[in-house]
Design an enzyme around this catalytic site. Sequence first.
Site, short mmCIF file in Angstrom:
data_model
loop_
_atom_site.label_atom_id
_atom_site.label_comp_id
_atom_site.label_asym_id
_atom_site.label_seq_id
_atom_site.Cartn_x
_atom_site.Cartn_y
_atom_site.Cartn_z
N CYS A 136 -0.32 25.95 -15.92
CA CYS A 136 -0.72 26.26 -17.30
C CYS A 136 -1.53 27.54 -17.46
O CYS A 136 -1.10 28.45 -18.16
CB CYS A 136 -1.51 25.09 -17.88
SG CYS A 136 -0.57 23.58 -17.78
N ASP A 158 15.83 13.27 -20.36
CA ASP A 158 15.77 14.39 -19.42
C ASP A 158 17.17 14.64 -18.86
O ASP A 158 17.95 13.71 -18.72
CB ASP A 158 14.78 14.08 -18.29
CG ASP A 158 14.26 15.36 -17.64
OD1 ASP A 158 13.11 15.74 -17.88
OD2 ASP A 158 15.05 15.99 -16.89
N GLY A 167 -14.41 29.04 -6.98
CA GLY A 167 -13.32 28.61 -6.11
C GLY A 167 -12.49 29.80 -5.67
O GLY A 167 -12.86 30.95 -5.90
N ASN A 220 -7.11 27.49 -23.36
CA ASN A 220 -6.81 27.73 -21.95
C ASN A 220 -7.34 29.09 -21.49
O ASN A 220 -7.87 29.21 -20.38
CB ASN A 220 -5.30 27.63 -21.71
CG ASN A 220 -4.86 26.20 -21.43
OD1 ASN A 220 -5.69 25.29 -21.45
ND2 ASN A 220 -3.59 25.99 -21.17
#
Length: 435
Positions: free
Chosen positions: A264, A32, A257, A212
Amino acid sequence: MAKKIAVIGAGYVGLVVGIGLSDFGHYVTCVDKDNRKIKLLKKGKAPIFEPGLEEYLDKNIKAGRIRFTRNIKESIKENEIIFIAVGTPSQDDGDSDLSQFKEVAKEIVKNLNGYKLIVTKSTVPVGTNRWLFNLIKEKSNNRNFDVVSNPEFLREGKALQDFFHPDRVVIGYGREKAKEIMVDIYRSLYLIETPFVLCNWETAELIKYASNAFLATKITFINQIANLCEAVGADVHVVAKAMGKDGRISPKFLHPGPGFGGSCFPKDIKALVKIGEKCNTDMSLVKEVINANETQKLKIIEKLERNLVKLQGKNISVLGLAFKADTDDIRESTSIVVINKLIQRGAKIKVHDPKALHNAEKRWGKAIKYLSDEYEAVRNADAVVILTEWNEYRNMDIEMLKKLMKGNVIIDGRNVLSPSRVKSLGFKYEGMGRK
Ligand code: UGA
C-alpha cells in the site's frame, strides 16, 4: 436489514471485507477469477495468512452467509450491492494500473438488470468514481444506480480487528439514497458510535491517499531522525517517546526501521505524486518520502559492510522477510532490496520467516537457502540481520545464537533485541538510531 452483496476481488482487501460484511449478517458472494483461490475458500481455507481469517470464514460459511464463485456476470445480476475490491497496482511510471478495475466496470455495465449500488473499495486515483459514474450513466442510459467511494484502512496482520473496530468509515456519495444504504450496511459500526465521514467522491478518494502518505511521511521522518541519532550519539527511542507525549504528534508510527514496505504505502504515495503532477500541484514532500525510503533500505547493507568489510563469500542469515510481522506478504519488503544486494555482492544467504518462506521461494528459487527454524538459519553465520519484528526474534535465546554463529555481527533492523544484553555476550551489534 440483511443485504445481498457481491464483493469482486478476493485478495487481502476483498476477502476481509467480504468475510466482515457476512459477519455483520449480510449475504455475501465473493468473486474472483483465480480458480485455485475459489476452490480453497470453498473448503474454508484462506489463501493468505491473516490472523483470525479462517475462524471467521468457517463461522460464516457454516451460517450460510458467504459463498465463493468465479462467475462475475451472475454475481452482478443476483446482487443489488456490488463492492469492487480488485487490485490497482503501480505501473512503471508510478500511476495506478486501473485495468482490472475497468474490466469490472465493463462487466457491471453489461449486466445491469435493475437498481445497483456500486461501492469502490479498491484504492483508486482521485476522479475514478466520477469516471465510473459517467461511464455507467452513458452506457446504461438511465439513473437506476449509484456509485460510492468507500476506501479501506485495513492493516495487514490486523485487518479483521480494523474492519470491526475502524477509527472511521468514509463514504463518498452522490445521492442521499446511496448514503442511506451504506449507513445501513455498516449499521453494526454505527451502533458502536464509529465516526462516519460523509462527503463527495473526490474527498473520500483523497482521504485515503492523504492518510497513507502522512503515515509514510511520519515513518520516514523518524527513520531520518534515527540516522541522525546514530551520528550524534542520541537514542531514537527516547526521542520518539518524548515526541509522542505531545498529543499533537502521538507516539504511533514513530518506530524506526529498515524502510517501510507492503502493498500500500509505496504504491499509494507514488500514485499521489502522479495525481499532483496531473493537477500541476507541488507534491515535493511526498516525492522525497519515496527517495528517502529507498535510501533507508540500503542502511542495512551499509551496516553490514561497516562490520564485515567485504560481503563476498560471507555467510549472512536474514531473519524476517515479510514487510512487517503477522503477515506472509513480502511485497515491496526491505528484505527484497537487502537479499538482492547480498546476492549481487556474492554473499551466501540463509533466510527464515515464520510465515513468508513460501512467497520468498517463489521469488528467489535456489539462489538462497530457506530454513523453517530460526536457529538452523543462523548456524555458521558471519552476520545475522533482523528485518521483521516477529515475536520469535524478540525472544531469541542469545546465548544459543552465540554458540551457533561463526561470526559475531548482529544488525537489528527493528530494534527487537536488547543492545546491552547482546553486547555483554561479545556481539558486534548495530540497531537503528541507537548506539
Ligand atoms: C497501511 C495502512 O496502515 C492502512 O491503514 C491502509 O489501509 C493500508 O496501508 C492500505 O492502504 O491498504 P499496511 O500496509 O498493512 O497498512 O501496513 P502498516 O502497518 O501501515 O505498515 C506499513 C509499513 O510501515 C511496514 O513495512 C511497517 O513495518 C512500517 N512501519 C510502520 C514502520 O517502519 N514504522 C512504524 O512506526 C510503523
